[in-house]
Design an enzyme around this catalytic site. Structure first.
Site, PDB file in Angstrom:
ATOM      1  N   LYS A  77       0.829  -1.211   0.000  1.00 29.40           N
ATOM      2  CA  LYS A  77       0.000   0.000   0.000  1.00 29.40           C
ATOM      3  C   LYS A  77       0.861   1.259   0.000  1.00 29.40           C
ATOM      4  O   LYS A  77       0.630   2.188  -0.786  1.00 29.40           O
ATOM      5  CB  LYS A  77      -0.942  -0.010   1.215  1.00 29.40           C
ATOM      6  CG  LYS A  77      -1.922  -1.180   1.198  1.00 29.40           C
ATOM      7  CD  LYS A  77      -2.916  -1.110   2.342  1.00 29.40           C
ATOM      8  CE  LYS A  77      -2.293  -1.443   3.675  1.00 29.40           C
ATOM      9  NZ  LYS A  77      -1.870  -2.856   3.782  1.00 29.40           N
ATOM     10  N   THR A  78       1.870   1.295   0.866  1.00 29.36           N
ATOM     11  CA  THR A  78       2.768   2.456   0.910  1.00 29.36           C
ATOM     12  C   THR A  78       3.589   2.567  -0.373  1.00 29.36           C
ATOM     13  O   THR A  78       3.800   3.672  -0.900  1.00 29.36           O
ATOM     14  CB  THR A  78       3.710   2.352   2.129  1.00 29.36           C
ATOM     15  OG1 THR A  78       2.935   2.210   3.311  1.00 29.36           O
ATOM     16  CG2 THR A  78       4.585   3.586   2.239  1.00 29.36           C
ATOM     17  N   ASP A 122      -1.500   6.734   6.197  1.00 33.83           N
ATOM     18  CA  ASP A 122      -1.509   5.320   6.559  1.00 33.83           C
ATOM     19  C   ASP A 122      -2.440   5.107   7.753  1.00 33.83           C
ATOM     20  O   ASP A 122      -2.618   6.011   8.577  1.00 33.83           O
ATOM     21  CB  ASP A 122      -0.081   4.877   6.907  1.00 33.83           C
ATOM     22  CG  ASP A 122       0.074   3.369   6.882  1.00 33.83           C
ATOM     23  OD1 ASP A 122      -0.835   2.683   6.396  1.00 33.83           O
ATOM     24  OD2 ASP A 122       1.120   2.876   7.350  1.00 33.83           O
ATOM     25  N   THR A 171      -5.870  -1.315   7.140  1.00 32.92           N
ATOM     26  CA  THR A 171      -5.956  -2.760   7.324  1.00 32.92           C
ATOM     27  C   THR A 171      -7.323  -3.166   7.861  1.00 32.92           C
ATOM     28  O   THR A 171      -7.612  -4.354   7.961  1.00 32.92           O
ATOM     29  CB  THR A 171      -4.870  -3.238   8.303  1.00 32.92           C
ATOM     30  OG1 THR A 171      -4.998  -2.510   9.530  1.00 32.92           O
ATOM     31  CG2 THR A 171      -3.475  -2.990   7.732  1.00 32.92           C
ATOM     32  N   ARG A 230       6.778  -7.658   1.982  1.00 35.78           N
ATOM     33  CA  ARG A 230       7.578  -7.087   3.069  1.00 35.78           C
ATOM     34  C   ARG A 230       8.297  -8.192   3.838  1.00 35.78           C
ATOM     35  O   ARG A 230       9.464  -8.052   4.207  1.00 35.78           O
ATOM     36  CB  ARG A 230       6.684  -6.292   4.022  1.00 35.78           C
ATOM     37  CG  ARG A 230       7.443  -5.685   5.208  1.00 35.78           C
ATOM     38  CD  ARG A 230       6.500  -5.026   6.173  1.00 35.78           C
ATOM     39  NE  ARG A 230       5.823  -3.896   5.556  1.00 35.78           N
ATOM     40  CZ  ARG A 230       4.734  -3.315   6.062  1.00 35.78           C
ATOM     41  NH1 ARG A 230       4.203  -3.780   7.177  1.00 35.78           N
ATOM     42  NH2 ARG A 230       4.177  -2.290   5.459  1.00 35.78           N
TER      43      ARG A 230
END
Length: 352
Positions: A77-78, A122, A171, A230
């Protein structure tokens, strides 16, 4: 200027000069993030949606519609927010919902955005309600309203903002308020990655880190990374360290298995906490169903940690069943942990 000063200036010319040296342009920390959509691996539908929307916005010479991404942590997402800023040619400003404690915090950020900039928030679902209300006119009308004085002397002033794009990440999409959710033009869900895409990410990251890895080693890392880029990048760094110290510097299937055994990560990518979670359901609550609060109390972990970090992957690979009456361990969980169900015989843990 004295001779001593001239001598000092000559000796330090290599250290301090008006010319930009190569070392000045080196990043402090090597980033493994892709910078363009063409470099992004996986999430094909989301990437195609963004490609079309970005191309159309650039043709119209206007900012991209506001975008929100939702899904488990670590799925990109980032990274996509950084890519959107690069593709649109704007500057990215990064913040988070919990960091925006007061309306003034958000207004300060919004008023400093230039035309076409991207604001990334975020965990946007954790934005305080009073701050969230400032986002509504900012997203729709590119303006914020200030109220001066109080009571009968109160007056309002509307400050016009430069046109920008808000990218939100969450999330817990169910915790987003309806007024905020409806103001996003692009709404995309990110899912866990398949093994083929994770292998591509592993090979790309290994090349950036200048680490030698064979195809079998990349496949083994991908298999143990919980479908999350990640995590595969984090594990790659740990395996790299192990390989450089305990092996010949080449990452293979065997070195991946040995390195991750030290990290407590098994062949399905389960951590010690994942296995403790499943064993708690099986041993303490006869396989379930059991409420999440009871599991959290037994493990002495926060409920949010179990819901956001542990459960999504266990549900995805079929080791956990979530019912209206609580959580149950699936038959696959018994097999993976080498535990015989109570009704079929004596339980036996493989010990840890």
């Amino acid at each position: 200027m004295t001779n001593d000063v001239l001598k000092y200036s000559s000796e330090t010319q290599g250290i301090v000069s008006r010319v930009s040296l190569p070392a000045d342009e080196e990043p402090e920390i090597l980033s493994l993030r892709p910078e363009r959509l063409s470099e992004y691996v996986g999430q094909a539908e989301a990437v195609e949606t963004l490609e079309i929307a970005i191309a159309a916005a650039r043709k119209r010479n206007e900012p991209l519609d506001h975008v929100i991404f939702h899904g488990p942590p670590g799925l990109g997402k980032t990274t996509l927010a950084h890519i959107i800023a690069n593709e649109m040619g704007g500057t990215l400003t990064v913040t988070s919902g919990p960091a925006l404690e007061k309306g003034g915090d958000l207004i300060g950020i919004l008023t400093h955005l230039a035309e076409g900039d991207v604001l990334f928030v975020d965990e946007i679902h954790r934005t305080p309600k009073t701050v969230e209300e400032f986002l509504y006119p900012a997203m729709e009308d590119f303006a914020v309203d200030f109220v001066f004085d109080k009571g009968v002397h109160a007056r309002s002033h509307r400050f016009r903002l430069k046109r920008f794009t808000l990218v939100g990440a969450t999330t817990r999409v169910g915790l987003l308020s309806a007024p905020l959710r409806d103001r996003f033009g692009i709404f995309r869900s990110l899912d866990f990655y398949n093994e083929a895409d994770l292998i591509k990410i592993t090979l790309r990251s290994a090349a950036l880190l200048e680490v030698e890895i064979d195809q079998a080693g990349a496949a083994e890392l991908a298999k143990r990374s919980r479908g999350t880029p990640r995590i595969v990048n984090r594990l790659l760094r740990r395996v790299r360290d192990y390989t450089q110290v305990r092996a010949d510097g080449v990452i293979t299937r065997d070195t991946v298995a040995a390195a991750l055994a030290l990290e407590g990560i098994d062949e399905k990518g389960l951590t010690r906490l994942d296995r403790s979670y499943l064993k708690t359901i099986i041993n303490f609550y006869n396989g379930g169903p059991v409420g999440i609060e009871a599991i959290a109390a037994t493990l002495q972990e926060e409920t949010d940690t179990l819901v956001d970090v542990v459960e999504p992957y266990l549900l995805k690979i079929g080791l956990l069943i979530r019912t209206s009456s609580g959580r149950k361990a699936a038959e696959a969980a018994f097999r993976h942990l080498a535990i015989v169900p109570a009704e079929k015989g004596q339980k036996s843990l493989f010990g840890e």
